[in-house]
Every structure is written in C-alpha cells, then in structure tokens.
Design a protein around this motif. Structure first.
Motif, mmCIF file in Angstrom:
data_model
loop_
_atom_site.group_PDB
_atom_site.id
_atom_site.type_symbol
_atom_site.label_atom_id
_atom_site.label_comp_id
_atom_site.label_asym_id
_atom_site.label_seq_id
_atom_site.Cartn_x
_atom_site.Cartn_y
_atom_site.Cartn_z
ATOM 1 N N ALA A 1 0.970 -1.333 -0.208
ATOM 2 C CA ALA A 1 -0.007 -0.038 0.057
ATOM 3 C C ALA A 1 0.830 1.290 0.125
ATOM 4 C CB ALA A 1 -0.805 0.233 1.226
ATOM 5 N N ARG A 2 1.912 1.000 0.748
ATOM 6 C CA ARG A 2 3.152 2.459 0.690
ATOM 7 C C ARG A 2 3.609 2.718 -0.769
ATOM 8 N NH1 ARG A 2 6.882 0.476 4.782
ATOM 9 N NH2 ARG A 2 6.614 -1.476 3.497
ATOM 10 N N LYS A 3 3.796 1.560 -1.604
ATOM 11 C CA LYS A 3 4.376 1.698 -2.876
ATOM 12 C C LYS A 3 3.437 1.932 -3.994
ATOM 13 C CE LYS A 3 8.348 -0.641 -1.190
ATOM 14 N NZ LYS A 3 9.018 -2.172 -1.227
ATOM 15 N N GLY A 4 2.170 1.323 -3.981
ATOM 16 C CA GLY A 4 1.172 1.311 -5.197
ATOM 17 C C GLY A 4 1.571 0.518 -5.815
ATOM 18 N N VAL A 5 0.930 0.634 -7.422
ATOM 19 C CA VAL A 5 1.405 -0.291 -8.504
ATOM 20 C C VAL A 5 2.698 -0.097 -9.122
ATOM 21 C CG1 VAL A 5 0.916 -0.729 -10.819
ATOM 22 C CG2 VAL A 5 -1.136 -0.172 -9.189
ATOM 23 N N VAL A 6 3.509 -1.011 -8.822
ATOM 24 C CA VAL A 6 4.967 -0.981 -9.280
ATOM 25 C C VAL A 6 5.488 -1.837 -10.505
ATOM 26 C CG1 VAL A 6 6.040 0.014 -7.115
ATOM 27 C CG2 VAL A 6 5.914 -2.631 -7.803
ATOM 28 N N GLU A 7 6.505 -1.907 -11.129
ATOM 29 C CA GLU A 7 6.690 -2.560 -12.240
ATOM 30 C C GLU A 7 6.188 -4.235 -12.138
ATOM 31 O OE1 GLU A 7 10.788 -3.143 -13.962
ATOM 32 O OE2 GLU A 7 10.142 -1.152 -14.826
ATOM 33 N N GLN B 1 -6.304 1.153 -6.330
ATOM 34 C CA GLN B 1 -7.328 0.245 -7.192
ATOM 35 C C GLN B 1 -7.592 1.050 -8.726
ATOM 36 O OE1 GLN B 1 -11.077 -0.734 -5.372
ATOM 37 N NE2 GLN B 1 -12.121 -1.076 -7.043
ATOM 38 N N ASP B 2 -7.524 2.226 -8.606
ATOM 39 C CA ASP B 2 -7.750 3.114 -9.975
ATOM 40 C C ASP B 2 -6.609 2.899 -10.917
ATOM 41 O OD1 ASP B 2 -10.375 4.214 -9.275
ATOM 42 O OD2 ASP B 2 -9.667 6.135 -8.934
ATOM 43 N N ASP B 3 -5.400 2.859 -10.082
ATOM 44 C CA ASP B 3 -4.387 2.741 -11.153
ATOM 45 C C ASP B 3 -4.356 1.737 -11.784
ATOM 46 O OD1 ASP B 3 -3.565 5.470 -10.338
ATOM 47 O OD2 ASP B 3 -1.927 4.754 -9.038
ATOM 48 N N VAL C 1 -7.227 -11.796 -7.886
ATOM 49 C CA VAL C 1 -7.397 -10.907 -6.621
ATOM 50 C C VAL C 1 -6.339 -10.176 -6.381
ATOM 51 C CG1 VAL C 1 -7.233 -13.050 -5.321
ATOM 52 C CG2 VAL C 1 -8.278 -11.215 -4.323
ATOM 53 N N VAL C 2 -6.583 -8.955 -6.285
ATOM 54 C CA VAL C 2 -5.363 -7.844 -5.800
ATOM 55 C C VAL C 2 -5.443 -7.627 -4.466
ATOM 56 C CG1 VAL C 2 -4.612 -5.698 -6.294
ATOM 57 C CG2 VAL C 2 -5.548 -6.777 -8.172
ATOM 58 N N CYS C 3 -4.492 -8.185 -3.532
ATOM 59 C CA CYS C 3 -4.383 -7.770 -2.287
ATOM 60 C C CYS C 3 -3.427 -6.449 -1.978
ATOM 61 C CB CYS C 3 -3.750 -8.932 -1.506
ATOM 62 S SG CYS C 3 -4.993 -10.198 -1.436
ATOM 63 N N ILE C 4 -4.305 -5.411 -1.639
ATOM 64 C CA ILE C 4 -3.455 -4.270 -1.171
ATOM 65 C C ILE C 4 -2.904 -4.407 0.254
ATOM 66 C CG2 ILE C 4 -3.426 -1.723 -1.289
ATOM 67 C CD1 ILE C 4 -5.539 -1.919 -3.335
ATOM 68 N N ASN C 5 -1.705 -4.667 0.313
ATOM 69 C CA ASN C 5 -1.230 -5.202 1.603
ATOM 70 C C ASN C 5 -0.599 -3.950 2.526
ATOM 71 O OD1 ASN C 5 -0.547 -6.986 3.755
ATOM 72 N ND2 ASN C 5 1.421 -7.504 2.707
ATOM 73 N N LYS C 6 -0.476 -4.243 3.773
ATOM 74 C CA LYS C 6 0.195 -3.260 4.943
ATOM 75 C C LYS C 6 -0.565 -2.205 4.760
ATOM 76 C CE LYS C 6 4.747 -5.156 3.559
ATOM 77 N NZ LYS C 6 6.239 -5.121 3.342
ATOM 78 N N MET C 7 -1.963 -2.268 5.055
ATOM 79 C CA MET C 7 -2.934 -1.092 5.054
ATOM 80 C C MET C 7 -2.570 -0.694 6.576
ATOM 81 S SD MET C 7 -4.610 -0.601 2.349
ATOM 82 C CE MET C 7 -5.973 0.610 3.213
ATOM 83 N N ASP C 8 -2.074 -1.570 7.446
ATOM 84 C CA ASP C 8 -2.018 -0.848 8.737
ATOM 85 C C ASP C 8 -0.604 0.113 8.782
ATOM 86 O OD1 ASP C 8 -0.207 -2.976 7.893
ATOM 87 O OD2 ASP C 8 0.801 -3.185 9.784
ATOM 88 N N LEU C 9 0.126 0.023 7.852
ATOM 89 C CA LEU C 9 1.221 1.097 7.558
ATOM 90 C C LEU C 9 0.673 2.488 6.918
ATOM 91 C CD1 LEU C 9 4.264 -0.993 6.734
ATOM 92 C CD2 LEU C 9 3.527 -0.161 9.057
ATOM 93 N N VAL C 10 -0.470 2.439 6.300
ATOM 94 C CA VAL C 10 -1.166 3.606 5.748
ATOM 95 C C VAL C 10 -2.278 3.972 6.526
ATOM 96 C CG1 VAL C 10 -0.048 3.334 3.530
ATOM 97 C CG2 VAL C 10 -2.225 2.317 3.913
ATOM 98 N N ASP C 11 -2.370 3.566 7.954
ATOM 99 C CA ASP C 11 -3.521 4.208 8.527
ATOM 100 C C ASP C 11 -4.937 3.577 8.104
ATOM 101 O OD1 ASP C 11 -1.859 5.284 10.613
ATOM 102 O OD2 ASP C 11 -1.754 6.964 9.600
#
Lengths: 300, 419
Positions: free
Chosen positions: B119-125, B163-165, B143-153
């Motif tokens: 979640a901190r880095k977003g969509v990367v290569e 998700q948009d990206d 299924v796209v898991c956006i992980n480390k949500m705890d680190l972005v509050d």
C-alpha cells in the motif's frame, strides 16, 4: 448438473494421467514399492489407470533387512493378488559384498544405505522411470519436487535446474543412462490419501492401525523394539498402544501413541493432529536439510 | 482442516518478493486455517533463531538450502491447505523478473492469481508484470491484495488510488474478473477475519473470496476434445477385442452414444462405453481421466484426438503463438528446430519468424531488437512436422498450449500459447 470434480476425484484423475504418461513416454518404468500407504496408493491408482489390462510396471522393493515383518507379509500377498513381478534390492547383500558399510552406534540406520542399492537396482534393471509415492506436503525439499523429476547418470537430483512443468505437458525426454523419478501423488496430502483409501476400501498393512507393541523411547520418539536397534544404557522396553503414520525401516520409523483402529478413526486423528507425519522419522532429523541432501544423491 | 471429501479443489498462484509480505500472507493463510503443524512451527522457529531472527514464516516456503542461504525463493513451491469448503493448492512463485519462467509455470494451471501490492508503494513494475503474466496465461480470476494497510492508517483514499491505477492498467489487458481487498497480512486484517479498521470496505475477506469464487466454469464445456493418451489392450481371453482409448478430457462433455469424429483420419464412429476410475459412466467432462471405447473397430493411437462431429479444432502445421522463453544458455533461433509437445503429440517444429518481442513491464511491442533470451515473451510463427489439432488458448488452455524442447539437452525451453 454440476460438472466440477470434487478434490479427491480431481487428484485421482491427475495421478492416473501421470501414470499413463509414464507408460507412454518410457521404455522400462518400475514402481518403487515400500509397503507404505503411499506406495500402496500408487499401485491402486495404477490398477485403475490400465484396467482391464495388467499394471505395465514391475514393483521394486529396496529391502533394508530391517523391515517390520508385517510389511513383508503385506507386500507378498499384494504381489500375488496383482500377478505383478517383484524385484528386491537387498541392503544386506550390498553389505555382504562390501558395496556399502553398515553404520555403527546406537542411532545406526540402514536408511542412507538404501540410496546406493536403489541406484544399483535401477541400473541393473535398466529402468528409465522409477515411480514413487513421495508427496509435496511431506517435507520442505519434497515441496519443490516435480512430477517428472530428472536424474543424471549418477542418479543425482539438481533442484536448481529442474524442468518447468506447465499445463498437462510432462517432458520425460532423457539421454541414455539418465532416468526419471516420477511422483504421481505429488499433490495429495496425508488426509487426502486416507480419505481416498477409506472410500476405495483398500486393504492396508495392520501396522497403520493401533496395536499393542514393545517400544523404547528415544529423544521423544517411540521406536518399536527389535533386534536391529542397539539400546542405550538406561533405555527400557515397555508396552504401549501405538500405530505407524509412515512405514520405513524399524530403526528410524517412530510409532505414535494412538487408539485409532479403523480407517475412520485414523482420518479423525489425522484431521486434528498438530504434528506432521514425518515428525516421527529420525532419518529426517539428522539435520535441517537431511532430506534435500539425501535426495540430491538419489534417495527416494 | 477439511474432512469433507466433497469439496472442490482450487489452485492459485502467488507472486512477489519477501518485501511484499507474500510469505507472511501465505503463513497467515496456513496458520489461520490450522495447516501449520507444531513440529513444522518448531522447525522454522529453530532455523530462524539460528539466523538470529524472530519467527520467519518465509522459511516455511523456502525449502532448499540455497534459498535459505540467499533468503530468496528460487523455485516454485507448492503448499496445501483446506477449509471445510475447499481444498487449496498454492503455487508459490518468486516475483523477480529473472524467475518469470517459474511464475509462468505456476500460472499455467491456476484458477486464481493473487497479486500483492504494498500500500505504501502502489502499483509498481512488478505488479504490472504479474498482471501481464496472469493475462497472458489466462488465469480466470485475479484478486489484488493491497497489503500493509496498517502502515497507511487504513486510509480509504490510498486504497482507492491504487485500485484506480491498477484498473487503468488492466484495461489494456485481457482480464475479466478482478477483485480488490485491503489487507494486512501481518495483523490479519481481512485475510481470514473481517477487519474493524476498514469499515469503508464492504467486499469479502480474502479467505471468503477464495472459498466462494465461482470456478465451475473455468473449463471449456462446449467443445469436445479428447486427446488419446494411451491405448489399453488387455491381451486376456475375456477381453479379446478390447481396445480402450485412455486419456483426460481436455474440453466438452462426452456422452455414451455420441457421434464422434476421429482426428487426423476424419472417420466417424459412436461412443460405445466410457470407463471411469470407478466403473462405467454415462458421460465424462473436463479433467476426468477415462477410457473411451468406440462402436467401430478403428485403429487410433497416442496423439490422435476424438472430437464431436461438426465441432473440430483447427488442423494445421502453421501456428501463431505467444512464446515465453526459458533457456538461459541459448537464445531462440529463427530457423531453429525444436521438439514440440502438444496434448499427447510429441513432434518437432521449426521457428519461421519472430513477429515482435513483448515488454512485460510496459506491453510495448519491440520490433527492432528481436533477440529472445531467457524470460522474454514474443509472438512467433511455427511450422510443425505433422498437423496438430489446436484451439486458441483463450478458448481452451489444454488444446491451446504447447512446450518447446531443446533437442540436444532435452530441456524444456519454451512455453507457447496459440493465438
């Protein structure tokens, strides 16, 4: 109408596909038969894969000379029932011929000696594919194993240079002198095996069911008492109600305290246990990578 | 653990590096479904301590000595767990570009691709590469898991932006079913249990998704394709004229009494008997291993195919395919000859032309530099020594796929998908 196989039927179908692929792609395949439930399952699936024809593979048993007597009795009756050919590779003969040297000490086991005998038996029989009952859920090195696993002319496994396996396509091409190990039940778990053997009402060696036996305890593992195990001072023999979860030779196969005396009770036990089935195998405990080390040299 | 023999089997693939929390996520799924045994747990605990670490769940998946030494996953590792609803096989593959071949291998049989995003880095290569491979290999569900949500509050805006990206990028791909889930693998949010920290999220947890995603339609049930794998001749008195064609159904539903056509001969016959693992059955459908007996005495052999009359695959020696090249020692050679395996046919082919190389990070089609090395993806033209019976890969993953084999080393050097 639901056209989706349940997971056991899916696994059965996958294994049968592999067995037929072996019969098609290799000149001279053999089933490595230990008398344990996984090799019994392989034989049962092979029976189904080629029905009503005979199983097109002989059985190869590497006999350490330290077998549970129950295992040999079961092996012989199965061979007779199938009308199959049995080949025995004897570790005792290899020791007599000084091909291998017996380990010494209280933890001595012939487990490691099997590798040389297995490789010699495969070479003598000119077998180009050896079918085994290893499963990926058993052990971490086995989790990296292919269905069709290439072995060089020394029988060695090179885990870093394995052939990718995609879709239903299994590449069994090999040069003279090389062979393949093939593991048709790679994707089965211990629980799957039991559920299937139960559903199919397959006869099993009595060792898997709870019985009273003389045992000794060593490093938290119960071993069946026998002449092959040298006892340490202070180790005493006592009676316990036990069963085997895996069957290897008597020196390294731990037995488990259990009262499970039917397949249904075993399934219940396996489904709730917190220990892996090889947790009682002292051959795996020699080091963190003992299975990987043995496999690279050509072990099962 | 599942005791129900009536549950479905779902195969999913994960790709990513240790940093994405992939191993933590797998560890979490295994742990929360009670699939890690006590002795395994103690083993990895001891191994972690030896390395001076706290419990390192990556050691569960990294089984080989060199993997542990280098702290990376080199090869595909298979993991198993079950819930009362389903049994799962995870093909855990490394995410780095140099291991593309392992990702492709894991993806080839998967129902679901699990793509992890930090979640901190977003969509990367690397995210894009995983999505492109999932699309190329036609994994039915992503299924796209956006992980480390705890680190972005647990910030909804961060989640929405990612998700948009991803959706913008995925629009260029051939993917149909994409799901998004905000998770923290470390803390367990929305993995097995619903998190109270993401009240803005009304979708399902990852486990709920894996247990319920509809996979019954992942096979092709329309076009009957039965590659003959092995001919069963019992040579016993009571089965004197028995000639059974054994194989695994690659597509469609075959029923007793069906009019069928045999390839390559074009002869027709009727299905007399279907023999399954538990006896005779009236029909058979994809992924079942059966033996088919025909009413007429015809001589089929391995590599032939049984199809329905009026529904034939393409019969051709000229193929347009997407190729993934695996060989690190030799590049793909134009005019090079290779062994080719397709269904149960084992033949040879020659590479006629390389149309373009596909950049699996950007989807750019490179037409100047056509040197195809390890992990490159390219569109190529092949000619085979004998006719093959193929469908487009989009229509059937079994009849639309093939592998190339180096004739000197016998290694599997390429995977092809028919366009």
């Amino acid at each position: 109408m639901n056209y989706n196989l349940n997971h056991i039927k899916e696994l059965e179908s996958e294994s049968i596909f592999i067995l037929r692929e072996v019969a098609s792609q290799f000149e001279n395949p053999v089933i490595m038969f230990s008398g344990g439930k996984d090799s019994i399952l392989i034989v049962h699936l092979a029976y189904k894969a080629f029905f009503p024809a005979r199983i097109p593979f002989p059985l190869l048993h590497i006999d350490t000379g330290h077998n549970f007597p129950e295992t040999l009795a079961y092996r012989d009756s199965l061979v007779e029932k199938l009308g199959a050919k049995l080949i025995v590779g004897s570790v005792q003969d290899a020791i007599n011929k000084r091909m291998v040297v017996e380990e010494k000490g209280v933890n001595a086991s012939r487990n490691g000696l099997q590798t040389a005998v297995l490789l010699e038996s495969l070479e003598n029989g000119k077998y180009d594919a050896a079918l085994g009952g290893a499963r990926r859920d058993e052990e971490k090195a086995r989790a990296k194993e292919r269905f069709f696993s290439h072995r060089d002319e020394f029988g060695q496994w090179d885990p870093k240079n394995q052939r990718p396996e995609l879709w239903n396509l299994f590449n069994g091409k090999h040069h003279m002198g090389e062979h393949f190990r093939v593991f048709p039940i790679s994707n089965w778990t211990e629980l799957d095996v039991w559920q299937y053997l139960a559903a199919e009402k397959v006869d099993l060696p009595s060792l898997y069911f709870s019985h009273e036996r003389d045992v000794i305890e060593r490093e938290g593992i119960l071993l069946a008492d026998c002449d092959y195990i040298e006892k340490k001072p202070g180790e005493r023999v006592f009676k316990e109600t036990v069963r085997c979860r895996t069957i290897g030779d008597m020196t390294c196969t731990g037995v488990w305290k259990s009262t499970a005396s039917t397949v249904e009770e075993i399934i219940e036990e396996v489904a709730t246990t917190r220990m892996t089935e090889r947790g009682g195998r002292t051959d795996d405990k020699r080091s963190e990578t003992s299975m990987e080390d043995r496999k690279k040299k050509g072990y099962f | 653990m599942s005791q129900d023999t009536n549950s479905e089997l779902l195969r999913f693939t994960t790709a990513g590096s240790v940093d994405d929390g992939k191993s933590t996520l797998i560890g979490r799924l295994l742990y929360d479904s009670k699939s890690i045994y006590q002795d395994q747990y103690e083993q990895i605990k001891a191994a972690s301590e030896k390395r001076g670490e706290d419990i390192n769940l990556a050691l569960l998946t990294d089984g080989l000595k060199s993997e542990r030494e280098q702290g990376i996953t080199i090869d595909v590792a298979y993991r198993y767990f079950a819930t009362p609803k389903r049994k799962f096989i995870i093909a855990d593959t490394p995410g780095h570009i140099q291991y593309t071949r392992n990702m492709v291998t894991g993806a080839s049989s998967a129902n679901v691709a699990l793509v992890l995003i930090d979640a901190r880095k977003g969509v990367v290569e690397q995210t894009k590469r995983h999505a492109i491979i999932a699309s190329l290999l036609q994994i039915p569900h992503i299924v796209v898991c956006i992980n480390k949500m705890d680190l972005v509050d647990y910030d909804e805006a961060v989640y929405n932006k990612i998700q948009d990206d991803f959706e913008k990028f995925a629009a260029k791909l051939d993917v149909v079913d994409v799901h998004f889930i905000p998770i923290s693998a470390l803390l367990g949010d929305n993995v097995v249990n619903r998190s109270d920290k993401t009240p803005w999220f009304d979708g399902s947890t990852l486990m709920h998704y894996l247990e319920n995603v509809h996979i019954a339609s992942d096979h092709n049930f329309i076009d009957v394709r039965f590659p003959v794998q092995f001919v069963i001749r019992p040579y016993k008195e009571e089965y004197h004229d028995y000639r059974g064609y054994a194989g695994r159904i690659a597509g469609g539903i075959i029923k007793k009494g069906d009019d069928v056509m045999l390839l390559p001969s074009g002869f027709t016959s009727k299905v007399a008997t279907i023999q399954g693992p538990s006896g005779e059955q009236v029909e058979a459908y994809p992924s079942e291993s059966v033996t088919v007996l025909l009413e007429d005495d015809l001589d089929l052999s391995r590599g032939d195919m049984i199809v329905r009359v009026n529904n034939s695959p393409e019969i051709t020696q000229d193929l347009e395919v997407m190729l993934v090249w695996f060989d690190g020692d030799k590049p793909l050679l134009v005019n090079g000859k290779y062994g080719l395996m397709h269904t149960t046919q084992n033949i040879r082919c020659v590479v006629k032309e390389i149309r373009y190389k596909l950049d699996i990070n950007s989807l750019h089609r490179e037409q100047e530099d056509l040197n195809i090395g390890m992990n490159d993806v390219a569109r190529i033209v092949l000619r085979t020594t004998k006719p093959v019976f193929v469908d487009p890969y989009r229509k059937n993953r079994i009849t639309g796929s093939m592998i190339l084999i180096d004739e000197a080393t016998n290694s599997t050097v390429g995977a092809c998908m028919v366009i």
